[in-house]
Every structure is written in C-alpha cells, then in structure tokens.
Motif scaffolding. Structure first.
Motif, PDB file in Angstrom:
ATOM      1  N   ARG A 184      39.031  66.926  71.991  1.00 62.78           N
ATOM      2  CA  ARG A 184      40.062  67.683  71.259  1.00 62.78           C
ATOM      3  C   ARG A 184      39.701  69.161  71.153  1.00 62.78           C
ATOM      4  N   PHE A 185      38.441  69.485  71.478  1.00 56.32           N
ATOM      5  CA  PHE A 185      38.011  70.881  71.385  1.00 56.32           C
ATOM      6  C   PHE A 185      37.691  71.491  72.747  1.00 56.32           C
ATOM      7  N   LEU A 186      38.230  70.894  73.789  1.00 63.04           N
ATOM      8  CA  LEU A 186      38.066  71.515  75.110  1.00 63.04           C
ATOM      9  C   LEU A 186      38.839  72.827  75.144  1.00 63.04           C
ATOM     10  N   PRO A 187      38.406  73.871  75.844  1.00 64.35           N
ATOM     11  CA  PRO A 187      37.279  73.850  76.776  1.00 64.35           C
ATOM     12  C   PRO A 187      35.907  74.136  76.161  1.00 64.35           C
ATOM     13  N   ILE A 188      35.843  74.517  74.851  1.00 64.73           N
ATOM     14  CA  ILE A 188      34.519  74.943  74.362  1.00 64.73           C
ATOM     15  C   ILE A 188      33.492  73.812  74.463  1.00 64.73           C
ATOM     16  N   ILE A 198      29.376  73.336  74.658  1.00 63.05           N
ATOM     17  CA  ILE A 198      28.851  73.331  73.282  1.00 63.05           C
ATOM     18  C   ILE A 198      29.256  72.024  72.607  1.00 63.05           C
ATOM     19  N   PRO A 199      28.286  71.234  72.132  1.00 61.14           N
ATOM     20  CA  PRO A 199      28.653  70.004  71.437  1.00 61.14           C
ATOM     21  C   PRO A 199      29.551  70.320  70.247  1.00 61.14           C
ATOM     22  N   LYS A 200      30.567  69.486  70.005  1.00 61.24           N
ATOM     23  CA  LYS A 200      31.475  69.804  68.886  1.00 61.24           C
ATOM     24  C   LYS A 200      30.728  69.832  67.554  1.00 61.24           C
ATOM     25  N   GLU A 201      29.622  69.087  67.464  1.00 63.09           N
ATOM     26  CA  GLU A 201      28.829  69.079  66.221  1.00 63.09           C
ATOM     27  C   GLU A 201      28.136  70.413  65.976  1.00 63.09           C
ATOM     28  N   MET A 202      28.088  71.269  67.022  1.00 64.67           N
ATOM     29  CA  MET A 202      27.453  72.582  66.875  1.00 64.67           C
ATOM     30  C   MET A 202      28.472  73.672  66.548  1.00 64.67           C
ATOM     31  N   LEU A 203      29.752  73.327  66.469  1.00 61.82           N
ATOM     32  CA  LEU A 203      30.741  74.363  66.136  1.00 61.82           C
ATOM     33  C   LEU A 203      30.484  74.832  64.704  1.00 61.82           C
ATOM     34  N   PRO A 204      30.522  76.154  64.478  1.00 59.47           N
ATOM     35  CA  PRO A 204      30.117  76.665  63.168  1.00 59.47           C
ATOM     36  C   PRO A 204      31.165  76.485  62.081  1.00 59.47           C
ATOM     37  N   VAL A 205      30.680  76.137  60.912  1.00 61.62           N
ATOM     38  CA  VAL A 205      31.490  76.196  59.683  1.00 61.62           C
ATOM     39  C   VAL A 205      30.702  77.144  58.794  1.00 61.62           C
ATOM     40  N   GLY A 206      31.113  78.404  58.758  1.00 58.07           N
ATOM     41  CA  GLY A 206      30.271  79.434  58.151  1.00 58.07           C
ATOM     42  C   GLY A 206      29.104  79.695  59.094  1.00 58.07           C
ATOM     43  N   LEU A 207      27.916  79.845  58.541  1.00 58.52           N
ATOM     44  CA  LEU A 207      26.763  80.174  59.398  1.00 58.52           C
ATOM     45  C   LEU A 207      26.021  78.941  59.911  1.00 58.52           C
ATOM     46  N   LYS A 208      26.479  77.755  59.488  1.00 57.44           N
ATOM     47  CA  LYS A 208      25.790  76.528  59.924  1.00 57.44           C
ATOM     48  C   LYS A 208      26.692  75.734  60.860  1.00 57.44           C
ATOM     49  N   PRO A 209      26.101  75.002  61.804  1.00 51.55           N
ATOM     50  CA  PRO A 209      26.936  74.096  62.596  1.00 51.55           C
ATOM     51  C   PRO A 209      27.399  72.926  61.724  1.00 51.55           C
ATOM     52  N   SER A 210      28.513  72.307  62.094  1.00 47.65           N
ATOM     53  CA  SER A 210      29.089  71.276  61.217  1.00 47.65           C
ATOM     54  C   SER A 210      28.119  70.126  60.968  1.00 47.65           C
ATOM     55  N   ILE A 211      27.307  69.763  61.967  1.00 50.19           N
ATOM     56  CA  ILE A 211      26.390  68.622  61.776  1.00 50.19           C
ATOM     57  C   ILE A 211      25.368  68.895  60.663  1.00 50.19           C
ATOM     58  N   ALA A 212      25.050  70.174  60.430  1.00 50.49           N
ATOM     59  CA  ALA A 212      24.056  70.509  59.411  1.00 50.49           C
ATOM     60  C   ALA A 212      24.559  70.133  58.010  1.00 50.49           C
TER      61      ALA A 212
END
Ligand code: G1P
Length: 285
Positions: A17-21, A25-39
C-alpha cells in the motif's frame, strides 16, 4: 515492572500500500515524527516490562536490524562533545533483540511459527506493526493484565472503525470478556458484533501448538492465525479486551497521516506549526 514475556513483531510483509517507497524502505521504517513507526511498538513493549523482542523480518528488511543496532562511533562522538540529547537519540532502546527472517511470504501464521522455539513456555505479546497505540496504559500491558486475571489468550479490540470486512471480528460471550467465535473479514452485515480485532494479541504457548498442527494440515497459500485461534476459542481459552487509548492504523496512507498529525499535536515544538498550517489552509479555502 519486570516481565518474562517476550514481544514479537511480525514485520516481514511487503507493504504494497506504500509503493513505490517500500521498494527500498520497509514500511515499518517510515517516520512518525523523528522515529520510525516500529519504534513506537518497541517503546510500548518496553513500557509494558517486556525486554526480549523478536522481530520477524525478511531479506528486504535489513534496515530494521541496523536501526536497533548500536552506532558506536556516533555515541562516542556525542559523549565526548557532551551532546546528551543527540546521544539519547542514537542509543538503541534498552531491550534484547532477536531477528528471524521469514524466507517465504506464507502468511502471518507461518511467520509466527518461525518464533515458536524462542517463545518457550511463557505467553507472549504479538504485534502487527501497522497498529500503533497511544494512551496512558501501554497496550501490551493492558493485555498482560487481562491474562493475569484469566490465564487465557487475549485479543485486543476496538469498536467498529467503519469497515468490518477488513478485519477479524470477535463474537463475544455475554460476560463481556470471553470469546465464543471469531470471523475473519466477514461480508458487511454478517458480522457477529462490532468488536473488531486489531493487530495486538497475547498468545499462550498452547496457541503455538495448535498453530503448528494447523500448518501441518495446511493445503497451500497463505497461512493465518485463525486455525489456532478457532481451536483455542472452542476450548474456552480466549478473552478479548477493548483497547483503552487510541489506536491508529499506519498500514494505510490515511491512518499513517493521522499518526503523523497525532504526534505533531502532542509535540510542543511542532504543535504551533500544525495549528498555523491548519489556520492558513482553512483561510485559503
Ligand atoms: C489481520 C488479522 C485481522 C485483524 C487485522 C488487524 O488482518 O488477520 O483479524 O483484524 O490484522 O489489523 P490483515 O490486516 O493482515 O489483513
């Protein structure tokens, strides 16, 4: 609170759902603020007393391992320069991480089986990384408290977020705690209730035994958690817990945007920027 329970994050999915990024880049690494979402999920686990975290990833997700590793040179530099904030930002979270690669994308049930031998004889919390929780009591701890009262597997639920056909739906017992049925992605109008299961579960070791049995019988295609869940429900060993706090689904672009806005609204430096933007934007309409 110290707890021997392990936390598992099922993070091997493609993120289409987040192609092409998500090509690189794993979708879990997409940033929410300064942290990736998985954090956020790792922080939820740690705040719940979980210190052993298993991440099920895949060969295209090397960035996850790197993210939770140390950056010795930068740590040293910031320590020498006395840059405490930067040092804190670069230090990995205080937990022990184990990474398992799911070699073939055969579904979440198959992914969880990769962690069976590590889970051992303690219950564990399983998180699907799309679901972030914001609230006073970390979600993994909420589930642990229900387990301590009931000794059962626990499903986290929210009230119907709008489209039941995208979710697993709980058929609740009248006591408001037990689960007597579970329907995965029902057609609209056929759902047994409005208790929608989200991607946070507490599973007992017995759940993994059933998961293995189901896998042995599995005919092909993706394998999910539902076989084992159905068996546990038949045995009266599943409870549900309505999530206290807010759950945001970062697995789709709208929910991801909400998570970014939620984070900005709670950040004293970003909130004025957000407010100004909204005011200007509304004026221009
Ligand atoms: C999975 C589960 C479903 C649950 C959902 C929560 O579905 O199978 O029961 O409601 O996560 O996000 P998926 O989103 O992987 O299709």
């Amino acid at each position: 609170m110290i707890c021997r329970m392990k936390g598992i994050i099922v993070a091997a999915g493609y993120g289409t759902r987040f192609l092409p990024i998500t090509k690189t880049i794993p979708k879990e690494m997409l940033p929410v603020g300064l942290k990736p979402s998985i954090a956020y999920i790792v922080d939820e686990f740690i705040a719940s007393g979980i210190s052993e975290i298993i991440i099920i990833s895949s060969r295209r997700k090397k960035a996850l391992e790197d993210y939770f590793d140390r950056e010795i040179e930068l740590e040293e530099l910031f320590r020498c320069e006395g840059k405490v904030q930067k040092l804190k930002a670069v230090e990995p979270p205080d937990a022990h991480f184990v990474f398992i690669r799911q070699a073939e994308m055969k579904g979440t049930g198959h992914a969880l089986l990769q962690a069976k031998s590590l889970v051992g004889d303690e219950p564990c919390i399983v998180a699907y990384p799309d679901d972030l929780h914001f609230g006073d009591i970390p979600l993994a701890r909420q589930l642990t408290e229900v387990y301590e009262k009931t000794g059962k597997c626990v499903l986290a639920t929210i009230l119907d977020p709008g489209d039941v056909s995208r979710y697993g739906i709980v058929d609740p017992c009248p006591d408001g705690l037990g689960v007597k049925g579970f329907v995965e992605k029902p057609a609209r109008g056929s759902e047994p209730s409005h208790e929608v299961s989200i991607g946070r579960y507490l599973y007992t070791p017995e759940f993994f035994e059933w998961l293995e049995e189901g896998w042995e019988k599995h005919a092909g295609g993706e394998y999910y958690h539902t076989y084992a869940l159905d068996r546990m429900i038949q045995l009266g060993k599943v409870a549900y817990h309505r999530v206290k706090g807010r759950r945001l689904d970062t697995g789709e672009p709208g929910g991801y945007l909400e998570a970014i806005l939620h984070n900005a609204a709670g950040d004293p430096e970003l909130r004025p920027v957000l407010e100004r933007f909204i005011a200007d934007y509304c004026k221009a309409l």
